[in-house]
Design a protein around this motif. Structure first.
Motif, PDB file in Angstrom:
ATOM      1  N   ARG A   1      -2.172   2.721   6.081  1.00 59.60           N
ATOM      2  CA  ARG A   1      -2.922   1.626   5.470  1.00 59.60           C
ATOM      3  C   ARG A   1      -4.426   1.917   5.510  1.00 59.60           C
ATOM      4  N   ALA A   2      -4.884   2.544   6.600  1.00 56.90           N
ATOM      5  CA  ALA A   2      -6.313   2.851   6.708  1.00 56.90           C
ATOM      6  C   ALA A   2      -6.752   3.844   5.638  1.00 56.90           C
ATOM      7  N   VAL A   3      -5.924   4.851   5.385  1.00 54.38           N
ATOM      8  CA  VAL A   3      -6.245   5.828   4.332  1.00 54.38           C
ATOM      9  C   VAL A   3      -6.296   5.134   2.980  1.00 54.38           C
ATOM     10  N   TYR A   4      -5.323   4.264   2.725  1.00 54.82           N
ATOM     11  CA  TYR A   4      -5.299   3.534   1.457  1.00 54.82           C
ATOM     12  C   TYR A   4      -6.558   2.677   1.304  1.00 54.82           C
ATOM     13  N   SER A   5      -6.918   1.944   2.355  1.00 58.37           N
ATOM     14  CA  SER A   5      -8.085   1.060   2.290  1.00 58.37           C
ATOM     15  C   SER A   5      -9.370   1.851   2.060  1.00 58.37           C
ATOM     16  N   ARG A   6      -9.438   3.034   2.652  1.00 57.71           N
ATOM     17  CA  ARG A   6     -10.663   3.833   2.542  1.00 57.71           C
ATOM     18  C   ARG A   6     -10.816   4.448   1.155  1.00 57.71           C
ATOM     19  N   TRP A   7      -9.701   4.912   0.571  1.00 60.09           N
ATOM     20  CA  TRP A   7      -9.789   5.680  -0.663  1.00 60.09           C
ATOM     21  C   TRP A   7      -9.598   4.855  -1.932  1.00 60.09           C
ATOM     22  N   SER A   8      -8.838   3.776  -1.882  1.00 59.02           N
ATOM     23  CA  SER A   8      -8.487   3.070  -3.121  1.00 59.02           C
ATOM     24  C   SER A   8      -9.698   2.612  -3.939  1.00 59.02           C
ATOM     25  N   PRO A   9     -10.832   2.202  -3.338  1.00 60.55           N
ATOM     26  CA  PRO A   9     -11.968   1.836  -4.190  1.00 60.55           C
ATOM     27  C   PRO A   9     -12.557   2.998  -4.991  1.00 60.55           C
TER      28      PRO A   9
ATOM     29  N   TRP B   1       0.806  -1.209   0.000  1.00 61.34           N
ATOM     30  CA  TRP B   1       0.000   0.000   0.000  1.00 61.34           C
ATOM     31  C   TRP B   1       0.850   1.276   0.000  1.00 61.34           C
ATOM     32  N   ARG B   2       2.065   1.218   0.597  1.00 56.74           N
ATOM     33  CA  ARG B   2       2.897   2.427   0.672  1.00 56.74           C
ATOM     34  C   ARG B   2       3.302   2.938  -0.700  1.00 56.74           C
ATOM     35  N   SER B   3       3.362   2.063  -1.688  1.00 55.46           N
ATOM     36  CA  SER B   3       3.808   2.480  -3.021  1.00 55.46           C
ATOM     37  C   SER B   3       2.834   3.441  -3.687  1.00 55.46           C
ATOM     38  N   THR B   4       1.617   3.550  -3.171  1.00 56.22           N
ATOM     39  CA  THR B   4       0.625   4.463  -3.757  1.00 56.22           C
ATOM     40  C   THR B   4       0.768   5.889  -3.245  1.00 56.22           C
ATOM     41  N   GLY B   5       1.614   6.092  -2.208  1.00 52.57           N
ATOM     42  CA  GLY B   5       1.740   7.418  -1.613  1.00 52.57           C
ATOM     43  C   GLY B   5       0.769   7.678  -0.487  1.00 52.57           C
TER      44      GLY B   5
ATOM     45  N   ASP C   1       4.137  11.721 -20.497  1.00 52.68           N
ATOM     46  CA  ASP C   1       5.358  12.248 -19.901  1.00 52.68           C
ATOM     47  C   ASP C   1       6.403  11.196 -19.577  1.00 52.68           C
ATOM     48  N   ARG C   2       6.058   9.908 -19.718  1.00 55.21           N
ATOM     49  CA  ARG C   2       6.943   8.816 -19.312  1.00 55.21           C
ATOM     50  C   ARG C   2       7.212   8.834 -17.810  1.00 55.21           C
ATOM     51  N   ALA C   3       6.439   9.601 -17.085  1.00 58.32           N
ATOM     52  CA  ALA C   3       6.549   9.712 -15.632  1.00 58.32           C
ATOM     53  C   ALA C   3       5.245  10.277 -15.113  1.00 58.32           C
ATOM     54  N   CYS C   4       4.941  10.012 -13.842  1.00 56.66           N
ATOM     55  CA  CYS C   4       3.693  10.537 -13.290  1.00 56.66           C
ATOM     56  C   CYS C   4       3.746  10.499 -11.771  1.00 56.66           C
ATOM     57  N   PRO C   5       2.998  11.386 -11.103  1.00 56.16           N
ATOM     58  CA  PRO C   5       2.930  11.350  -9.647  1.00 56.16           C
ATOM     59  C   PRO C   5       2.246  10.073  -9.146  1.00 56.16           C
ATOM     60  N   SER C   6       2.403   9.812  -7.874  1.00 52.14           N
ATOM     61  CA  SER C   6       1.753   8.648  -7.278  1.00 52.14           C
ATOM     62  C   SER C   6       0.243   8.859  -7.213  1.00 52.14           C
ATOM     63  N   LEU C   7      -0.491   7.781  -6.965  1.00 54.04           N
ATOM     64  CA  LEU C   7      -1.951   7.855  -6.896  1.00 54.04           C
ATOM     65  C   LEU C   7      -2.419   8.896  -5.892  1.00 54.04           C
ATOM     66  N   PHE C   8      -1.845   8.862  -4.702  1.00 51.28           N
ATOM     67  CA  PHE C   8      -2.344   9.736  -3.645  1.00 51.28           C
ATOM     68  C   PHE C   8      -1.824  11.168  -3.793  1.00 51.28           C
ATOM     69  N   ALA C   9      -0.729  11.366  -4.540  1.00 53.20           N
ATOM     70  CA  ALA C   9      -0.331  12.730  -4.876  1.00 53.20           C
ATOM     71  C   ALA C   9      -1.353  13.356  -5.820  1.00 53.20           C
ATOM     72  N   LEU C  10      -1.806  12.580  -6.806  1.00 49.45           N
ATOM     73  CA  LEU C  10      -2.847  13.071  -7.699  1.00 49.45           C
ATOM     74  C   LEU C  10      -4.160  13.273  -6.957  1.00 49.45           C
ATOM     75  N   LEU C  11      -4.476  12.357  -6.049  1.00 48.94           N
ATOM     76  CA  LEU C  11      -5.705  12.486  -5.274  1.00 48.94           C
ATOM     77  C   LEU C  11      -5.695  13.781  -4.463  1.00 48.94           C
ATOM     78  N   ALA C  12      -4.537  14.119  -3.868  1.00 52.37           N
ATOM     79  CA  ALA C  12      -4.454  15.346  -3.072  1.00 52.37           C
ATOM     80  C   ALA C  12      -4.770  16.565  -3.930  1.00 52.37           C
TER      81      ALA C  12
END
Length: 548
Positions: A26-34, A18-22, A50-61
């Motif tokens: 773990r609770a935040v990941y479980s709540r938001w990932s769906p 879960w940490r790889s998503t940013g 861009d051949r690169a991109c921010p993490s999931l939770f960086a984009l979510l922020a």
């Protein structure tokens, strides 16, 4: 790439990566990932461009800052809200995005043929498996990327198998899932990689072993993507390199043994540079080491006479000590009169010190040069060159921050580019607003005031001027002169609730990052200023800074 760290796991609560998503926990990941099918679709689109991109939770922020999601008191999450999400994509990622509420499959095919990708709202039945007839459309987002022989190709962020993730369905079958709503991403109008706050390439595919992570870190150190002054905590390294924490510690141990990085407890890790260390030379206290270093920089002109020193937080980070130790080290210089405080309580190099020719700060080599003691800020990849006037009332650091603002940089980007903290950028801008008597103004109004007061010369630009009509010129002027939405609406003759759409349309047409970038561009194009034009298509392209 999916909305989950481990795609083949149905329950995110059991996901070990879960940490790889940013995600922070773990609770935040479980709540938001769906809820992240739209975010994952955007991430795939950015990676394609861009051949690169921010993490999931960086984009979510970023999406949450633009109200693309809503959290309710009972903990319920609603979203994705398409209009603010499209605004976020346009403004924060320079990717034109349009909202569609009644698309047919013919429309989707036409968009795909035009080089667009389509983020399509489909039935949640498509999330776990592309089979069965949906009972109600909508609720899940997939990324349509092309079509061939009557079949649509799309990426499903919730796919739990390779076949489900890279899916193909007949157009009529896909239509049964499709709600008709979605976003189109205009890639033909956005061909270039986009400069994220951190250098491109910080985000990559998951690393399979500590040895692979070491190789990636070496590459980032070698080509400068890991900046020489960038300090990362362990959790930040997890985000930057998309790895779990148990890979970071052994990788750093190898790099420290090779002499490539150095780590300080409760601070983080940074590249190791010959002649520089967090530790003072043997037998020399830290405060004395700081005093000697600052004194030598003053003598060499690195800190020019009349200019402020970096903030204590920045010096504390550089030397790996607390603010109080930095203060102790600077005390003898203040006692001798080499450093004095200005009205803004900043430490400034005193005029008692013999003047030396200004020298570029080594931290910012390549971004700031000096001509007749006036800094010329020319940001690589930007659209504007801004030159402070010789009679400017702003201090050097304030000029540098203001120049970045005119170039359309958000506060976080300014901090990254100038190697100072976000709070320092905010403090500088607050001081600039006080000097301009604009304490509560928007950034767009501040940029307009700085250019109107000739604190900066008219920006230079070679980009072609968009064909603005009279109303669009009126919108630009209203943005430059008014902070409140209702005042902008009154100035252009629309209701306050319609102002955002009008602003977004002009920002998109100008290919601007945000409203204050639009104002800077408008000055460069002579849509604003003493020689401003009001008619459609009459502005001329400026290739050099205009008269002060």
């Amino acid at each position: 790439m999916t909305q989950y760290a481990t795609p083949d796991l149905i329950d995110p609560r059991d996901d070990p990566a879960w940490r790889s998503t940013g995600a922070a926990t773990r609770a935040v990941y479980s709540r938001w990932s769906p809820h992240l099918s739209g975010i994952a679709s955007l991430r795939m689109a950015l990676l394609h461009r861009d051949r690169a991109c921010p993490s999931l939770f960086a984009l979510l922020a970023g999406a949450r800052r633009h109200q693309a999601y809503a959290e309710h008191p009972d903990g319920h999450i609603t979203g994705l809200n398409y209009a603010p999400f499209a605004h976020y994509i346009r403004v924060s990622h320079a990717l034109p995005a349009d909202v569609h509420l009644n698309l047919t499959m013919t429309d989707v095919v036409d968009l795909l043929d035009g080089g667009h990708m389509v983020m399509a709202s489909v039935s949640e039945e498509l999330a776990p498996r592309p089979a069965g007839v949906p009972e109600s459309p909508g609720g899940h987002v997939v990324l349509a990327i092309g079509h061939r022989a009557g079949r649509i190709h799309f990426r499903n962020p919730a796919g739990h198998t390779d076949h489900a993730r890279e899916a193909v369905l007949p157009l009529d079958r896909f239509a049964a899932y499709f709600s008709g709503e979605g976003l189109s991403l205009d890639f033909p109008s956005s061909p270039r990689p986009y400069p994220y706050p951190l250098p491109a390439g910080h985000w990559s595919r998951e690393t399979g072993s500590p040895q692979e992570l070491v190789a990636k870190m070496r590459a980032h150190l070698a080509d400068g993507r890991w900046d020489r002054d960038q300090v990362y905590t362990r959790s930040q390294l997890c985000d930057v390199f998309d790895v779990a924490a148990d890979h970071v510690a052994p990788a750093l141990a190898i790099l420290r043994e090779e002499g490539l990085v150095e780590t300080r407890a409760n601070t983080g890790t940074r590249p190791k540079i010959p002649g520089r260390s967090w530790a003072a030379p043997n037998g020399v206290p830290n405060y004395e080491h700081i005093e000697r270093t600052v004194r030598s920089r003053i003598a060499a002109g690195v800190y020019p006479v009349g200019e402020s020193l970096p903030f204590l937080d920045a010096l504390a980070l550089e030397f790996g000590v607390s603010r109080s130790v930095v203060g102790t080290g600077l005390r003898p210089l203040k006692t001798e009169g080499l450093l004095v405080r200005n009205p803004l309580k900043q430490l400034v190099v005193s005029a008692l010190q013999p003047q030396h020719p200004p020298a570029a700060d080594p931290k910012n080599s390549g971004t700031t040069s000096f001509t007749n003691s006036v800094p010329v800020v020319d940001i690589p990849g930007s659209q504007i060159t801004t030159i402070p006037a010789e009679s400017a009332i702003l201090a050097r650091e304030q000029q540098r921050v203001a120049a970045e603002l005119i170039n359309g940089m958000p506060i976080e980007w300014i901090a990254e580019r100038l190697h100072i903290s976000v709070s320092a950028v905010t403090a500088h801008l607050r001081a600039v607003r006080r000097k301009m008597d604009l304490s509560n103004s928007s950034s767009a109004v501040l940029v307009h005031a700085l250019l109107t007061a000739r604190e900066f010369a008219r920006p230079a630009i070679t980009q072609e001027v968009p064909n603005f009509d009279a109303f669009e010129c009126k919108v630009i002027r209203a943005i430059a002169e008014h902070t409140l939405t209702k005042d902008i609406g009154n100035a252009i003759g629309v209701r306050a609730r319609d102002v955002r759409a009008k602003k977004d349309a002009v920002i998109t047409k100008a290919d601007a990052r945000n409203a204050h970038h639009l104002v800077g561009l408008a000055w460069a194009w002579k849509v604003l200023g003493d020689t401003a034009v009001d008619g459609p298509g009459t502005a001329s392209t400026s290739s050099a800074a205009g008269p002060l």
